[in-house]
Design a protein around this motif. Structure first.
Motif, mmCIF file in Angstrom:
data_model
loop_
_atom_site.group_PDB
_atom_site.id
_atom_site.type_symbol
_atom_site.label_atom_id
_atom_site.label_comp_id
_atom_site.label_asym_id
_atom_site.label_seq_id
_atom_site.Cartn_x
_atom_site.Cartn_y
_atom_site.Cartn_z
ATOM 1 N N LEU A 14 10.775 3.209 2.494
ATOM 2 C CA LEU A 14 11.694 2.644 3.913
ATOM 3 C C LEU A 14 11.833 4.810 2.852
ATOM 4 O O LEU A 14 11.945 5.131 2.611
ATOM 5 N N ALA A 15 12.468 5.040 4.521
ATOM 6 C CA ALA A 15 12.534 7.245 4.897
ATOM 7 C C ALA A 15 14.063 6.643 4.549
ATOM 8 O O ALA A 15 15.088 5.565 4.546
ATOM 9 N N TRP A 16 14.317 7.667 3.204
ATOM 10 C CA TRP A 16 15.740 8.007 3.286
ATOM 11 C C TRP A 16 15.971 9.584 3.693
ATOM 12 O O TRP A 16 15.600 10.381 3.881
ATOM 13 N N PHE A 17 17.563 9.672 3.630
ATOM 14 C CA PHE A 17 18.386 10.787 4.235
ATOM 15 C C PHE A 17 19.398 11.116 3.168
ATOM 16 O O PHE A 17 20.059 9.643 2.782
ATOM 17 N N ASP A 18 18.995 12.481 3.089
ATOM 18 C CA ASP A 18 20.262 12.750 1.617
ATOM 19 C C ASP A 18 22.047 13.258 2.028
ATOM 20 O O ASP A 18 22.367 13.077 3.147
ATOM 21 N N ASP A 19 22.429 12.471 1.815
ATOM 22 C CA ASP A 19 23.943 12.176 1.809
ATOM 23 C C ASP A 19 24.752 13.146 1.398
ATOM 24 O O ASP A 19 26.134 13.322 2.003
ATOM 25 N N GLY A 20 23.914 14.213 0.912
ATOM 26 C CA GLY A 20 25.101 15.853 0.897
ATOM 27 C C GLY A 20 25.561 14.723 -0.576
ATOM 28 O O GLY A 20 26.730 16.477 -1.237
ATOM 29 N N ALA A 21 26.069 14.006 -1.159
ATOM 30 C CA ALA A 21 26.581 13.564 -2.721
ATOM 31 C C ALA A 21 25.872 13.184 -3.119
ATOM 32 O O ALA A 21 26.556 12.105 -4.696
ATOM 33 N N GLY A 22 24.709 12.829 -3.659
ATOM 34 C CA GLY A 22 24.055 12.525 -4.683
ATOM 35 C C GLY A 22 23.800 10.507 -4.670
ATOM 36 O O GLY A 22 23.282 10.193 -5.345
ATOM 37 N N GLY A 23 23.603 10.082 -3.069
ATOM 38 C CA GLY A 23 24.167 9.250 -2.939
ATOM 39 C C GLY A 23 21.896 9.087 -1.631
ATOM 40 O O GLY A 23 21.915 10.648 -1.211
ATOM 41 N N ARG A 24 21.743 8.554 -0.770
ATOM 42 C CA ARG A 24 20.673 8.497 -0.374
ATOM 43 C C ARG A 24 21.374 7.317 0.678
ATOM 44 O O ARG A 24 21.309 5.877 1.285
ATOM 45 N N LEU A 25 20.954 7.770 2.013
ATOM 46 C CA LEU A 25 20.954 6.811 3.411
ATOM 47 C C LEU A 25 20.133 5.815 3.707
ATOM 48 O O LEU A 25 18.842 6.700 4.119
ATOM 49 N N SER B 263 0.904 -1.401 0.471
ATOM 50 C CA SER B 263 -0.265 -0.195 0.029
ATOM 51 C C SER B 263 0.796 1.756 -0.357
ATOM 52 O O SER B 263 0.696 2.422 -0.585
ATOM 53 N N THR B 264 2.090 1.201 0.923
ATOM 54 C CA THR B 264 2.797 2.402 1.113
ATOM 55 C C THR B 264 3.399 2.399 -0.721
ATOM 56 O O THR B 264 3.801 3.944 -0.714
ATOM 57 N N ALA B 265 4.558 1.393 -0.909
ATOM 58 C CA ALA B 265 4.895 1.378 -2.191
ATOM 59 C C ALA B 265 4.154 2.106 -3.653
ATOM 60 O O ALA B 265 4.561 2.941 -3.982
ATOM 61 N N LYS B 266 2.522 1.725 -3.268
ATOM 62 C CA LYS B 266 1.803 2.322 -4.284
ATOM 63 C C LYS B 266 1.244 4.093 -4.016
ATOM 64 O O LYS B 266 1.579 4.348 -5.326
ATOM 65 N N LYS B 267 1.187 4.423 -3.686
ATOM 66 C CA LYS B 267 1.197 6.031 -3.208
ATOM 67 C C LYS B 267 2.526 6.491 -3.008
ATOM 68 O O LYS B 267 2.526 7.446 -3.298
ATOM 69 N N ARG C 11 4.386 5.850 -5.917
ATOM 70 C CA ARG C 11 4.611 5.601 -6.599
ATOM 71 C C ARG C 11 3.741 6.867 -7.785
ATOM 72 O O ARG C 11 3.927 7.505 -8.177
ATOM 73 N N ARG C 12 2.231 6.568 -6.716
ATOM 74 C CA ARG C 12 1.000 7.926 -6.887
ATOM 75 C C ARG C 12 1.410 8.913 -6.768
ATOM 76 O O ARG C 12 1.354 10.394 -8.212
ATOM 77 N N LYS C 13 1.657 9.619 -5.996
ATOM 78 C CA LYS C 13 1.726 10.840 -5.235
ATOM 79 C C LYS C 13 3.069 11.005 -4.586
ATOM 80 O O LYS C 13 2.994 12.644 -3.880
ATOM 81 N N GLY C 14 4.300 10.166 -4.515
ATOM 82 C CA GLY C 14 5.349 11.102 -3.568
ATOM 83 C C GLY C 14 4.603 10.498 -2.131
ATOM 84 O O GLY C 14 3.479 9.520 -1.953
ATOM 85 N N GLY C 15 5.655 10.191 -1.439
ATOM 86 C CA GLY C 15 5.927 9.610 0.215
ATOM 87 C C GLY C 15 6.361 10.523 0.829
ATOM 88 O O GLY C 15 7.923 10.400 0.464
ATOM 89 N N GLN C 16 5.789 10.271 2.550
ATOM 90 C CA GLN C 16 6.633 11.103 3.397
ATOM 91 C C GLN C 16 5.389 10.673 4.963
ATOM 92 O O GLN C 16 4.733 10.459 4.142
ATOM 93 N N MET D 16 9.764 12.619 7.064
ATOM 94 C CA MET D 16 10.310 11.857 6.552
ATOM 95 C C MET D 16 10.115 11.880 5.076
ATOM 96 O O MET D 16 8.971 11.116 4.893
ATOM 97 N N ASP D 17 11.566 11.259 3.957
ATOM 98 C CA ASP D 17 10.906 11.301 2.527
ATOM 99 C C ASP D 17 10.989 9.873 2.573
ATOM 100 O O ASP D 17 11.529 8.882 3.178
ATOM 101 N N LEU D 18 9.889 9.237 1.995
ATOM 102 C CA LEU D 18 10.285 8.353 1.352
ATOM 103 C C LEU D 18 10.324 7.579 0.638
ATOM 104 O O LEU D 18 10.169 8.580 -0.999
ATOM 105 N N LEU D 19 10.822 6.118 -0.519
ATOM 106 C CA LEU D 19 11.810 5.658 -1.322
ATOM 107 C C LEU D 19 11.122 3.726 -1.097
ATOM 108 O O LEU D 19 10.690 3.353 0.050
ATOM 109 N N VAL D 20 11.112 3.293 -2.806
ATOM 110 C CA VAL D 20 10.678 2.467 -2.154
ATOM 111 C C VAL D 20 11.954 1.172 -3.247
ATOM 112 O O VAL D 20 12.595 1.334 -3.683
ATOM 113 N N LEU D 21 12.660 0.783 -1.899
ATOM 114 C CA LEU D 21 13.762 -0.127 -1.820
ATOM 115 C C LEU D 21 13.707 -1.926 -1.968
ATOM 116 O O LEU D 21 12.689 -2.339 -2.393
ATOM 117 N N HIS D 22 14.146 -2.192 -3.995
ATOM 118 C CA HIS D 22 13.779 -2.874 -4.746
ATOM 119 C C HIS D 22 15.324 -4.213 -4.666
ATOM 120 O O HIS D 22 16.100 -3.540 -4.855
#
Length: 158
Positions: free
Chosen positions: A66-77, A31-35, A37-42, A46-52
């Motif tokens: 999963l919640a993610w955090f900017d690493d400041g160098a183009g990656g996500r933690l 359900s969260t992954a669909k959300k 994809r549809r309209k972004g997630g928080q 916290m910002d969310l991504l879908v980890l495959h």
């Protein structure tokens, strides 16, 4: 065998999710992954991504929001908190198949990624920013007997 002894013999180890718990978790993840994809997630700010990932035993595709955090160098933690008691399944899958990881964000599609589990020094450097952005995760970390792994996800080829 007495009823009490039989019940104790079939009891799952503490912290091990049961079938109903796993079913509920998979439904909530879908359900969260669909959300996302549809309209972004928080969630909780916290910002969310879908980890495959790919299942370490089954080889089946897995998706975890999963919640993610900017690493400041183009990656996500991402933090492998797993509810506090043990490493989550997605982390074990990622470690078993680090070459079969992808990240999905709203509007960007699925992008292959390189995953790197941070060592103690790297983790110590980024943890204050994670703790500031997500005080709840930091609170749970302080109460846990294990150190939550932190994983850096970088788009493949970047």
């Amino acid at each position: 065998m007495s009823a009490v002894t039989q019940q104790q013999a079939t009891r799952r180890p503490k912290g091990t999710p049961g079938p109903l718990s796993l079913w509920f978790q998979r439904q909530a993840n879908a359900s969260t992954a669909k959300k996302i994809r549809r309209k972004g997630g928080q969630m909780m700010g916290m910002d969310l991504l879908v980890l495959h990932t790919v299942g370490r035993r089954t080889g089946e595709a897995r998706e975890n929001p999963l919640a993610w955090f900017d690493d400041g160098a183009g990656g996500r933690l991402v933090v492998a908190s797993g509810g506090g008691t043990r490493h989550p399944g997605w982390f074990a899958n990622l470690v078993a198949h680090p070459d079969r990881v992808a990240v999905e964000l709203h509007g960007t599609g699925t992008v292959p990624a390189t995953a790197h589990v941070l060592d103690d020094a790297e983790r110590a450097r980024v943890w204050p920013a994670i703790a500031a952005a997500a005080p709840t995760i930091d609170k749970h970390q302080r109460k846990s007997d294990r150190q939550y792994p932190v994983v850096r996800l970088v788009p493949a080829g970047a």
